[in-house]
Structure formats: structure tokens, C-alpha cells
Scaffold this motif. Structure first.
Motif, PDB file in Angstrom:
ATOM      1  N   VAL A 197     -11.133 -79.916 -19.754  1.00  0.00           N
ATOM      2  CA  VAL A 197     -10.450 -81.173 -19.493  1.00  0.00           C
ATOM      3  C   VAL A 197      -9.125 -81.177 -20.243  1.00  0.00           C
ATOM      4  O   VAL A 197      -9.086 -80.919 -21.448  1.00  0.00           O
ATOM      5  CB  VAL A 197     -11.325 -82.363 -19.947  1.00  0.00           C
ATOM      6  CG1 VAL A 197     -10.562 -83.677 -19.756  1.00  0.00           C
ATOM      7  CG2 VAL A 197     -12.640 -82.385 -19.190  1.00  0.00           C
ATOM      8  N   ILE A 198      -8.047 -81.460 -19.531  1.00  0.00           N
ATOM      9  CA  ILE A 198      -6.745 -81.717 -20.141  1.00  0.00           C
ATOM     10  C   ILE A 198      -6.515 -83.219 -20.014  1.00  0.00           C
ATOM     11  O   ILE A 198      -6.242 -83.734 -18.930  1.00  0.00           O
ATOM     12  CB  ILE A 198      -5.608 -80.933 -19.455  1.00  0.00           C
ATOM     13  CG1 ILE A 198      -5.927 -79.436 -19.422  1.00  0.00           C
ATOM     14  CG2 ILE A 198      -4.282 -81.213 -20.157  1.00  0.00           C
ATOM     15  CD1 ILE A 198      -6.007 -78.781 -20.775  1.00  0.00           C
ATOM     16  N   ASP A 199      -6.688 -83.929 -21.106  1.00  0.00           N
ATOM     17  CA  ASP A 199      -6.712 -85.392 -21.110  1.00  0.00           C
ATOM     18  C   ASP A 199      -5.394 -85.899 -21.671  1.00  0.00           C
ATOM     19  O   ASP A 199      -5.135 -85.781 -22.873  1.00  0.00           O
ATOM     20  CB  ASP A 199      -7.898 -85.865 -21.959  1.00  0.00           C
ATOM     21  CG  ASP A 199      -8.146 -87.356 -21.855  1.00  0.00           C
ATOM     22  OD1 ASP A 199      -7.187 -88.102 -21.554  1.00  0.00           O
ATOM     23  OD2 ASP A 199      -9.285 -87.782 -22.089  1.00  0.00           O
ATOM     24  N   CYS A 248     -11.283 -90.153 -31.282  1.00  0.00           N
ATOM     25  CA  CYS A 248     -11.193 -88.729 -30.932  1.00  0.00           C
ATOM     26  C   CYS A 248     -10.514 -87.975 -32.067  1.00  0.00           C
ATOM     27  O   CYS A 248      -9.335 -88.223 -32.376  1.00  0.00           O
ATOM     28  CB  CYS A 248     -10.394 -88.582 -29.634  1.00  0.00           C
ATOM     29  SG  CYS A 248     -10.315 -86.908 -28.989  1.00  0.00           S
ATOM     30  N   ARG A 249     -11.247 -87.060 -32.699  1.00  0.00           N
ATOM     31  CA  ARG A 249     -10.725 -86.366 -33.872  1.00  0.00           C
ATOM     32  C   ARG A 249     -10.819 -84.845 -33.769  1.00  0.00           C
ATOM     33  O   ARG A 249     -10.442 -84.134 -34.691  1.00  0.00           O
ATOM     34  CB  ARG A 249     -11.460 -86.849 -35.128  1.00  0.00           C
ATOM     35  CG  ARG A 249     -11.259 -88.330 -35.366  1.00  0.00           C
ATOM     36  CD  ARG A 249     -11.717 -88.804 -36.715  1.00  0.00           C
ATOM     37  NE  ARG A 249     -11.382 -90.208 -36.882  1.00  0.00           N
ATOM     38  CZ  ARG A 249     -10.203 -90.673 -37.270  1.00  0.00           C
ATOM     39  NH1 ARG A 249      -9.223 -89.814 -37.538  1.00  0.00           N
ATOM     40  NH2 ARG A 249      -9.972 -91.957 -37.392  1.00  0.00           N
ATOM     41  N   GLY A 250     -11.320 -84.341 -32.668  1.00  0.00           N
ATOM     42  CA  GLY A 250     -11.505 -82.906 -32.541  1.00  0.00           C
ATOM     43  C   GLY A 250     -12.887 -82.509 -33.024  1.00  0.00           C
ATOM     44  O   GLY A 250     -13.505 -83.194 -33.846  1.00  0.00           O
ATOM     45  N   GLY A 251     -13.381 -81.429 -32.489  1.00  0.00           N
ATOM     46  CA  GLY A 251     -14.723 -80.984 -32.850  1.00  0.00           C
ATOM     47  C   GLY A 251     -15.033 -79.687 -32.140  1.00  0.00           C
ATOM     48  O   GLY A 251     -14.129 -78.935 -31.752  1.00  0.00           O
ATOM     49  N   GLU A 252     -16.313 -79.460 -31.927  1.00  0.00           N
ATOM     50  CA  GLU A 252     -16.734 -78.229 -31.275  1.00  0.00           C
ATOM     51  C   GLU A 252     -16.247 -78.209 -29.824  1.00  0.00           C
ATOM     52  O   GLU A 252     -16.557 -79.105 -29.039  1.00  0.00           O
ATOM     53  CB  GLU A 252     -18.262 -78.121 -31.322  1.00  0.00           C
ATOM     54  CG  GLU A 252     -18.787 -76.764 -30.917  1.00  0.00           C
ATOM     55  CD  GLU A 252     -20.279 -76.625 -31.148  1.00  0.00           C
ATOM     56  OE1 GLU A 252     -20.826 -75.555 -30.814  1.00  0.00           O
ATOM     57  OE2 GLU A 252     -20.899 -77.584 -31.658  1.00  0.00           O
ATOM     58  N   ARG A 253     -15.443 -77.221 -29.503  1.00  0.00           N
ATOM     59  CA  ARG A 253     -14.830 -77.082 -28.166  1.00  0.00           C
ATOM     60  C   ARG A 253     -13.985 -78.302 -27.797  1.00  0.00           C
ATOM     61  O   ARG A 253     -13.827 -78.623 -26.615  1.00  0.00           O
ATOM     62  CB  ARG A 253     -15.898 -76.812 -27.095  1.00  0.00           C
ATOM     63  CG  ARG A 253     -16.545 -75.431 -27.231  1.00  0.00           C
ATOM     64  CD  ARG A 253     -17.595 -75.196 -26.160  1.00  0.00           C
ATOM     65  NE  ARG A 253     -18.728 -76.096 -26.302  1.00  0.00           N
ATOM     66  CZ  ARG A 253     -19.733 -75.925 -27.161  1.00  0.00           C
ATOM     67  NH1 ARG A 253     -19.750 -74.869 -27.947  1.00  0.00           N
ATOM     68  NH2 ARG A 253     -20.711 -76.799 -27.225  1.00  0.00           N
ATOM     69  N   SER A 254     -13.449 -78.991 -28.785  1.00  0.00           N
ATOM     70  CA  SER A 254     -12.622 -80.174 -28.526  1.00  0.00           C
ATOM     71  C   SER A 254     -11.438 -80.183 -29.487  1.00  0.00           C
ATOM     72  O   SER A 254     -11.596 -79.938 -30.691  1.00  0.00           O
ATOM     73  CB  SER A 254     -13.454 -81.448 -28.705  1.00  0.00           C
ATOM     74  OG  SER A 254     -12.691 -82.601 -28.377  1.00  0.00           O
ATOM     75  N   TRP A 255     -10.240 -80.451 -28.945  1.00  0.00           N
ATOM     76  CA  TRP A 255      -9.010 -80.451 -29.725  1.00  0.00           C
ATOM     77  C   TRP A 255      -8.300 -81.783 -29.522  1.00  0.00           C
ATOM     78  O   TRP A 255      -8.108 -82.233 -28.387  1.00  0.00           O
ATOM     79  CB  TRP A 255      -8.111 -79.293 -29.299  1.00  0.00           C
ATOM     80  CG  TRP A 255      -8.756 -77.967 -29.542  1.00  0.00           C
ATOM     81  CD1 TRP A 255      -8.640 -77.184 -30.653  1.00  0.00           C
ATOM     82  CD2 TRP A 255      -9.662 -77.271 -28.659  1.00  0.00           C
ATOM     83  NE1 TRP A 255      -9.401 -76.050 -30.526  1.00  0.00           N
ATOM     84  CE2 TRP A 255     -10.038 -76.072 -29.313  1.00  0.00           C
ATOM     85  CE3 TRP A 255     -10.191 -77.543 -27.397  1.00  0.00           C
ATOM     86  CZ2 TRP A 255     -10.904 -75.155 -28.746  1.00  0.00           C
ATOM     87  CZ3 TRP A 255     -11.067 -76.637 -26.813  1.00  0.00           C
ATOM     88  CH2 TRP A 255     -11.409 -75.455 -27.486  1.00  0.00           C
ATOM     89  N   GLY A 301     -15.495 -89.786 -25.732  1.00  0.00           N
ATOM     90  CA  GLY A 301     -16.773 -89.523 -25.088  1.00  0.00           C
ATOM     91  C   GLY A 301     -16.888 -88.084 -24.635  1.00  0.00           C
ATOM     92  O   GLY A 301     -17.909 -87.419 -24.881  1.00  0.00           O
ATOM     93  N   THR A 302     -15.843 -87.575 -23.999  1.00  0.00           N
ATOM     94  CA  THR A 302     -15.864 -86.182 -23.561  1.00  0.00           C
ATOM     95  C   THR A 302     -15.991 -85.256 -24.762  1.00  0.00           C
ATOM     96  O   THR A 302     -16.645 -84.209 -24.684  1.00  0.00           O
ATOM     97  CB  THR A 302     -14.598 -85.856 -22.759  1.00  0.00           C
ATOM     98  OG1 THR A 302     -14.353 -86.888 -21.804  1.00  0.00           O
ATOM     99  CG2 THR A 302     -14.727 -84.535 -22.029  1.00  0.00           C
ATOM    100  N   LEU A 360     -18.251 -76.828 -21.656  1.00  0.00           N
ATOM    101  CA  LEU A 360     -17.262 -77.898 -21.550  1.00  0.00           C
ATOM    102  C   LEU A 360     -16.278 -77.815 -22.715  1.00  0.00           C
ATOM    103  O   LEU A 360     -16.685 -77.705 -23.882  1.00  0.00           O
ATOM    104  CB  LEU A 360     -17.957 -79.265 -21.555  1.00  0.00           C
ATOM    105  CG  LEU A 360     -17.029 -80.492 -21.512  1.00  0.00           C
ATOM    106  CD1 LEU A 360     -16.201 -80.517 -20.225  1.00  0.00           C
ATOM    107  CD2 LEU A 360     -17.848 -81.779 -21.638  1.00  0.00           C
ATOM    108  N   TYR A 361     -14.983 -77.900 -22.384  1.00  0.00           N
ATOM    109  CA  TYR A 361     -13.904 -77.877 -23.365  1.00  0.00           C
ATOM    110  C   TYR A 361     -13.028 -79.105 -23.136  1.00  0.00           C
ATOM    111  O   TYR A 361     -12.765 -79.478 -21.991  1.00  0.00           O
ATOM    112  CB  TYR A 361     -13.060 -76.611 -23.204  1.00  0.00           C
ATOM    113  CG  TYR A 361     -13.870 -75.334 -23.300  1.00  0.00           C
ATOM    114  CD1 TYR A 361     -13.920 -74.601 -24.487  1.00  0.00           C
ATOM    115  CD2 TYR A 361     -14.597 -74.864 -22.201  1.00  0.00           C
ATOM    116  CE1 TYR A 361     -14.668 -73.431 -24.577  1.00  0.00           C
ATOM    117  CE2 TYR A 361     -15.353 -73.703 -22.286  1.00  0.00           C
ATOM    118  CZ  TYR A 361     -15.380 -72.995 -23.476  1.00  0.00           C
ATOM    119  OH  TYR A 361     -16.138 -71.853 -23.570  1.00  0.00           O
ATOM    120  N   ASN A 362     -12.569 -79.722 -24.216  1.00  0.00           N
ATOM    121  CA  ASN A 362     -11.829 -80.970 -24.101  1.00  0.00           C
ATOM    122  C   ASN A 362     -10.553 -80.900 -24.934  1.00  0.00           C
ATOM    123  O   ASN A 362     -10.604 -80.682 -26.149  1.00  0.00           O
ATOM    124  CB  ASN A 362     -12.696 -82.134 -24.598  1.00  0.00           C
ATOM    125  CG  ASN A 362     -12.021 -83.481 -24.419  1.00  0.00           C
ATOM    126  OD1 ASN A 362     -11.602 -83.810 -23.314  1.00  0.00           O
ATOM    127  ND2 ASN A 362     -11.903 -84.240 -25.496  1.00  0.00           N
TER     128      ASN A 362
END
Length: 294
Positions: free
Chosen positions: A141-143, A174-181, A151-152, A162-164
Motif C-alpha cells: 500500500v502506498i498511502d 501511525c508510527r511505523g512497524g513491521e513491514r510498515s513505514w 489500521g493497515t 502486506l506492506y504499508n
């Protein structure tokens, strides 16, 4: 070239302004001949099994309060039917994009919905759904909404495919996390170059993780005149943002699904911004189309 796009009247119940504006956007896109508008097949709620908490899904389907209204819009059968219809559009758009390269769902974003509850006007997470129903495919996801995709982000920690990537003005948890930036940008103060830098970071993440499907949340609430905007993009800068994301997909031959998200100006203004996003998609896929922002 017209962009294949999905919309159903159930998306936009007239008595719920946040949803009714989708009808304004769909009508404008069709009037301008920017899209081939199609109705998605009905969505089977059984496909939510294992995505959201089962108790929450049942509460939302049957209107059991207070859980059914946790997303911030008072529950009604019309709210439920709108959410389910939009999920049907997500699946149809993803299937179409895999065939044609690109498809649109004329639907709200879904990025605040959490595994166990709705949030931020998002009852069910249709972004995470695309990874849930295709576990063998990597979905990124490019948000680019004003608000971070919290949520994502939570779903990305649960779904290994899933990558966000969130580029936002308002963190919304939203602060970043596993597979999330998570990338907070205030272009009005920091300059548009800082926003472009964030897009380059997103591009590098695409190359690092090589997704099979991109999902673009094209937030209209990033616009400088939006009452919620901290990003503060001009109309021309939003158009450049959209061009950039669509080029990332085209240049790598990655199918892309995009949704219209956010936008708290009047419905006509939001529809014009949404139409510009479609013009950007057309320009990238058909460079001689002559499309431009308005």
C-alpha cells in the motif's frame, strides 16, 4: 484511454454526506469520459473470516452496538451495505488490474479500520483485504492520505505479505512497524521537495520488496484548502504526486489499484481533485492523451 473503475450506488447513501459525495465523483468521472464505470459483484462477508475479529464482524453485520458504530459513522443497514459494496469493488479492481495493469475503485479509503474494530470512518479494511485473499502475493500500500494508515499498519504486522508505506501530515497513530513505514511531511512548511523525497523512499521500498500488487490511497485531504490538511499540497503538487506513484507502477510493470480517500471540502471540489488523479493515471498509461490538472 479510459481507466476501468468500479462503483455501485450502494457506496453512496444520500443521507450520509461522507459517503454521498462518492456519487458526485463517480458522476463527474463518467461525464468527463475518464473511466469505464462498472458495477462490482456482491461481496461475500465470509471472505472477512480471519481478517477482522469475528465478534466485530458479526457486530457490524448485524448492527450490534456500540461496536457497530465504532468507525465514527452511526450504523445503519445502508452503512453496512456501503462498506460491503466497496469491498466488492476492491476485489473487482484488483482482479482487473492484474489483467490490464491499472484499475480504480471509486470508494473511500479503508486504512483506519483495525483488526478488532472500525476507526476513522473506516469500518472494514479493504486495503488489508487484498493481501488477506491472496496470501501468495506481496501487496504494498502506498498511502498518500492526510492521515496515517494506522489500521493497515496493524494488519501489516499480522499479514506477512502486506506492506504499508504511509506519507501523511497527521499521524493518526501511525508510527511505523513491521513491514510498515511512516513518513510525516508538512509540505507547506518544509517544501514540496521534502514530499518528493518521501516518494523516493517509497520507490526504494518498492524495489526492495518487489510487490506483486500496488494499492494507492490517493487522499484528497492533502490539498492546501482542505480543512484537515497539514500536508498542504497545491492542486499542481497533488497532480505531480499522482503522476509519480502511477509511474512507479508502470515502470516496473506492477499492477496498481487506486482508491479516492479523504477530502473534506465540498463534494464538487473533492470530485475535481479525484478527477485529476484519474487524469494523472491516464497520462502515465497513455502519455499522448493530453490530460492535465484543473
Amino acid at each position: 484511454m479510459r481507466i476501468p473503475a468500479f462503483f455501485h450506488p450502494d457506496y453512496a447513501p444520500a443521507d450520509i454526506p461522507l459517503l454521498a459525495r462518492l456519487e458526485t465523483t463517480a458522476a463527474k468521472l463518467e461525464r468527463l469520459r475518464l473511466v469505464d464505470l462498472m458495477r462490482p459483484a456482491p461481496f461475500d462477508p465470509a471472505r472477512l473470516a480471519g481478517l477482522h475479529d469475528a465478534r466485530y464482524v458479526q457486530a457490524f453485520l448485524h448492527g450490534d452496538e456500540p461496536m457497530a458504530s465504532r468507525q465514527g459513522i452511526r450504523w445503519s443497514p445502508q452503512v453496512r451495505d456501503a462498506a460491503l459494496a466497496m469491498l466488492g469493488g476492491q476485489l473487482a479492481a484488483a482482479e482487473t488490474a492484474r489483467r490490464t495493469g491499472i484499475a480504480m475503485n471509486v470508494a473511500r479509503g479503508f486504512h483506519h479500520a483495525l483488526p478488532d474494530a472500525g476507526s476513522g470512518f473506516c469500518p472494514l479494511n479493504g486495503l488489508a483485504l487484498l493481501a488477506h485473499v491472496a496470501p501468495a502475493q506481496r501487496v504494498m500500500v502506498i498511502d498518500c492520505d492526510e492521515h496515517g494508515g494506522n489500521g493497515t499498519e496493524e494488519f501489516a504486522a499480522r499479514l506477512p505479505n502486506l506492506y504499508n508505506v504511509s506519507i501523511f501530515g497527521t499521524r493518526f497513530g501511525c508510527r511505523g512497524g513491521e513491514r510498515s513505514w511512516a513518513m510525516q511531511v508538512r509540505a507547506r512548511e518544509e517544501g514540496f521537495g521534502r514530499y518528493l523525497d518521501a516518494l523516493r523512499e517509497a520507490e526504494a521500498l518498492i524495489d526492495a520488496h518487489r510487490p506483486d500488487l500496488l494499492v494507492y490511497q490517493a487522499g484528497a485531504d492533502c490539498h492546501e484548502n482542505d480543512p484537515k490538511s497539514q500536508v498542504g499540497l497545491t492542486t499542481a503538487q497533488m497532480f505531480a504526486r499522482d503522476l509519480d506513484v502511477f509511474r512507479m507502477a508502470r515502470d516496473r510493470a506492477i499492477p496498481i489499484v487506486f482508491v479516492v480517500a479523504g477530502g473534506y471540502q465540498d463534494a464538487d471540489r473533492v470530485a475535481r481533485l479525484n478527477a485529476n488523479t484519474v487524469r494523472a493515471a491516464r497520462r502515465v498509461w497513455q502519455p499522448r492523451s493530453g490530460a492535465d490538472h484543473t
